[in-house]
Design a protein around this motif. Structure first.
Motif, PDB file in Angstrom:
ATOM      1  N   THR A  34       0.904  -1.195  -0.229  1.00 37.72           N
ATOM      2  CA  THR A  34       0.093  -0.200  -0.185  1.00 37.72           C
ATOM      3  C   THR A  34       0.529   1.515   0.360  1.00 37.72           C
ATOM      4  O   THR A  34       0.204   2.453  -0.291  1.00 37.72           O
ATOM      5  CB  THR A  34      -1.222  -0.029   1.434  1.00 37.72           C
ATOM      6  OG1 THR A  34       0.198  -0.212   2.491  1.00 37.72           O
ATOM      7  CG2 THR A  34      -1.774  -1.134   0.673  1.00 37.72           C
ATOM      8  N   LEU A  48      -2.570   9.405   3.430  1.00 36.13           N
ATOM      9  CA  LEU A  48      -3.772   8.581   4.185  1.00 36.13           C
ATOM     10  C   LEU A  48      -3.676   6.947   4.213  1.00 36.13           C
ATOM     11  O   LEU A  48      -4.418   6.445   5.320  1.00 36.13           O
ATOM     12  CB  LEU A  48      -4.858   8.363   3.243  1.00 36.13           C
ATOM     13  CG  LEU A  48      -6.624   8.354   3.022  1.00 36.13           C
ATOM     14  CD1 LEU A  48      -7.164   8.692   4.641  1.00 36.13           C
ATOM     15  CD2 LEU A  48      -7.734   8.406   1.921  1.00 36.13           C
ATOM     16  N   THR A  49      -2.218   6.170   4.058  1.00 36.96           N
ATOM     17  CA  THR A  49      -3.213   4.621   3.905  1.00 36.96           C
ATOM     18  C   THR A  49      -2.239   4.579   5.064  1.00 36.96           C
ATOM     19  O   THR A  49      -2.330   4.286   6.139  1.00 36.96           O
ATOM     20  CB  THR A  49      -1.616   4.219   2.520  1.00 36.96           C
ATOM     21  OG1 THR A  49      -3.054   4.606   1.424  1.00 36.96           O
ATOM     22  CG2 THR A  49      -1.897   2.527   2.963  1.00 36.96           C
ATOM     23  N   LYS A  51      -2.615   6.905   7.873  1.00 36.28           N
ATOM     24  CA  LYS A  51      -3.333   6.931   9.186  1.00 36.28           C
ATOM     25  C   LYS A  51      -4.494   6.421   9.283  1.00 36.28           C
ATOM     26  O   LYS A  51      -4.763   5.834  10.602  1.00 36.28           O
ATOM     27  CB  LYS A  51      -4.023   8.340   8.362  1.00 36.28           C
ATOM     28  CG  LYS A  51      -5.167   8.910   9.364  1.00 36.28           C
ATOM     29  CD  LYS A  51      -5.434  10.309   8.737  1.00 36.28           C
ATOM     30  CE  LYS A  51      -6.425  11.090   9.896  1.00 36.28           C
ATOM     31  NZ  LYS A  51      -7.943  10.661  10.669  1.00 36.28           N
ATOM     32  N   GLU A  52      -4.658   5.733   7.793  1.00 41.59           N
ATOM     33  CA  GLU A  52      -6.264   4.313   8.220  1.00 41.59           C
ATOM     34  C   GLU A  52      -5.054   2.892   8.698  1.00 41.59           C
ATOM     35  O   GLU A  52      -5.957   2.638  10.047  1.00 41.59           O
ATOM     36  CB  GLU A  52      -6.137   4.533   6.997  1.00 41.59           C
ATOM     37  CG  GLU A  52      -7.311   4.864   6.510  1.00 41.59           C
ATOM     38  CD  GLU A  52      -7.894   5.102   5.174  1.00 41.59           C
ATOM     39  OE1 GLU A  52      -7.331   4.126   4.099  1.00 41.59           O
ATOM     40  OE2 GLU A  52      -8.391   5.491   4.344  1.00 41.59           O
ATOM     41  N   LEU A  53      -3.500   2.602   8.772  1.00 44.89           N
ATOM     42  CA  LEU A  53      -3.207   1.343   9.227  1.00 44.89           C
ATOM     43  C   LEU A  53      -3.408   2.154  10.336  1.00 44.89           C
ATOM     44  O   LEU A  53      -3.662   1.434  11.099  1.00 44.89           O
ATOM     45  CB  LEU A  53      -1.977   1.856   8.057  1.00 44.89           C
ATOM     46  CG  LEU A  53      -1.090   0.063   9.196  1.00 44.89           C
ATOM     47  CD1 LEU A  53      -2.163  -0.962   9.017  1.00 44.89           C
ATOM     48  CD2 LEU A  53       0.342   0.584   8.074  1.00 44.89           C
ATOM     49  N   TYR A  54      -2.788   3.208  11.195  1.00 44.40           N
ATOM     50  CA  TYR A  54      -2.171   3.381  11.973  1.00 44.40           C
ATOM     51  C   TYR A  54      -3.584   3.440  12.984  1.00 44.40           C
ATOM     52  O   TYR A  54      -3.734   2.625  14.422  1.00 44.40           O
ATOM     53  CB  TYR A  54      -1.867   5.367  12.347  1.00 44.40           C
ATOM     54  CG  TYR A  54      -2.227   5.751  14.089  1.00 44.40           C
ATOM     55  CD1 TYR A  54      -0.635   5.485  14.864  1.00 44.40           C
ATOM     56  CD2 TYR A  54      -3.286   6.688  14.198  1.00 44.40           C
ATOM     57  CE1 TYR A  54      -0.436   6.016  15.301  1.00 44.40           C
ATOM     58  CE2 TYR A  54      -2.995   6.873  15.271  1.00 44.40           C
ATOM     59  CZ  TYR A  54      -1.711   6.976  16.638  1.00 44.40           C
ATOM     60  OH  TYR A  54      -2.253   7.218  17.572  1.00 44.40           O
ATOM     61  N   GLU A  55      -4.918   3.770  12.766  1.00 41.20           N
ATOM     62  CA  GLU A  55      -6.040   3.882  13.607  1.00 41.20           C
ATOM     63  C   GLU A  55      -6.366   2.327  13.327  1.00 41.20           C
ATOM     64  O   GLU A  55      -6.955   1.874  14.463  1.00 41.20           O
ATOM     65  CB  GLU A  55      -7.290   4.975  12.942  1.00 41.20           C
ATOM     66  CG  GLU A  55      -6.762   6.116  12.947  1.00 41.20           C
ATOM     67  CD  GLU A  55      -7.916   6.988  11.995  1.00 41.20           C
ATOM     68  OE1 GLU A  55      -8.836   6.974  11.303  1.00 41.20           O
ATOM     69  OE2 GLU A  55      -7.741   7.894  11.976  1.00 41.20           O
ATOM     70  N   SER A  56      -5.587   1.152  12.438  1.00 37.17           N
ATOM     71  CA  SER A  56      -6.871   0.141  12.401  1.00 37.17           C
ATOM     72  C   SER A  56      -5.820  -0.740  14.369  1.00 37.17           C
ATOM     73  O   SER A  56      -6.149  -1.386  14.202  1.00 37.17           O
ATOM     74  CB  SER A  56      -5.998  -0.408  11.312  1.00 37.17           C
ATOM     75  OG  SER A  56      -7.058  -0.221   9.827  1.00 37.17           O
ATOM     76  N   TYR A 135       2.754  10.030   7.242  1.00 41.98           N
ATOM     77  CA  TYR A 135       2.215  11.077   8.349  1.00 41.98           C
ATOM     78  C   TYR A 135       2.700  10.344  10.138  1.00 41.98           C
ATOM     79  O   TYR A 135       3.893   9.902  10.277  1.00 41.98           O
ATOM     80  CB  TYR A 135       1.206   8.932   8.453  1.00 41.98           C
ATOM     81  CG  TYR A 135      -0.041   9.384  10.156  1.00 41.98           C
ATOM     82  CD1 TYR A 135      -0.967  10.125   9.063  1.00 41.98           C
ATOM     83  CD2 TYR A 135       0.343   8.434  10.662  1.00 41.98           C
ATOM     84  CE1 TYR A 135      -1.910  10.360  10.544  1.00 41.98           C
ATOM     85  CE2 TYR A 135      -0.895   8.271  11.688  1.00 41.98           C
ATOM     86  CZ  TYR A 135      -2.183   9.588  11.342  1.00 41.98           C
ATOM     87  OH  TYR A 135      -2.631   9.722  12.445  1.00 41.98           O
TER      88      TYR A 135
END
Length: 141
Positions: A34, A48-49, A51-56, A135
């Motif tokens: 990714t 964005l990728t 950030k999404e991975l961090y949140e997951s 990020y």
């Protein structure tokens, strides 16, 4: 007694934790597929990728820790109850066997906290290596 002998609400927790660790087990693959190399930068938004991975990762780590600590708490209560019952019933072999079984479960769950720490540390190390330029997580981490 605290529920039927040998059955605690945490009976399936180890399998659940294994499934919930999938994100950590696949983090290197996830990042490799990714986060683009320099030649593919325009096709994907790495910020964005990441950030999404961090949140997951944050959600997965928080959920797993909560499950483990909840199971430790529940099993500790069962052990405490069994110890109290054992003091009243001197040489109840079945009670002693159940107590030892629950104590073993408790030790396993406590060691899961250590496993969780190792898994989380590894994931954050990989995440930071690949995402640090894309990020910046909030200061809480």
């Amino acid at each position: 007694r605290a529920g039927p002998p040998g059955v605690t609400p945490c009976a399936q927790s180890f399998e659940l934790l294994r499934v919930m660790r999938t994100i950590d087990d696949r983090i290197v693959h996830e990042l490799n597929t990714t986060i683009p190399t320099a030649s593919f930068v325009g096709k994907v938004d790495p910020g964005l990728t990441c950030k999404e991975l961090y949140e997951s990762l944050m959600n997965a780590h928080t959920s797993r820790e909560r499950i483990i600590k909840n199971c430790i708490s529940q099993t500790s209560a069962v052990v405490k109850t069994l110890k109290e019952e054992r003091e009243k019933a001197d040489e109840d072999a079945a009670l002693l066997k159940q107590l030892r079984k629950e104590q073993t479960k408790l030790k396993l769950m406590q060691s899961e906290l250590n496993v969780e720490e190792v898994v989380n540390d590894r994931s954050w190390k990989v995440f930071n290596e690949r995402c640090r330029i894309h990020y910046k997580p909030p200061k809480s981490q």
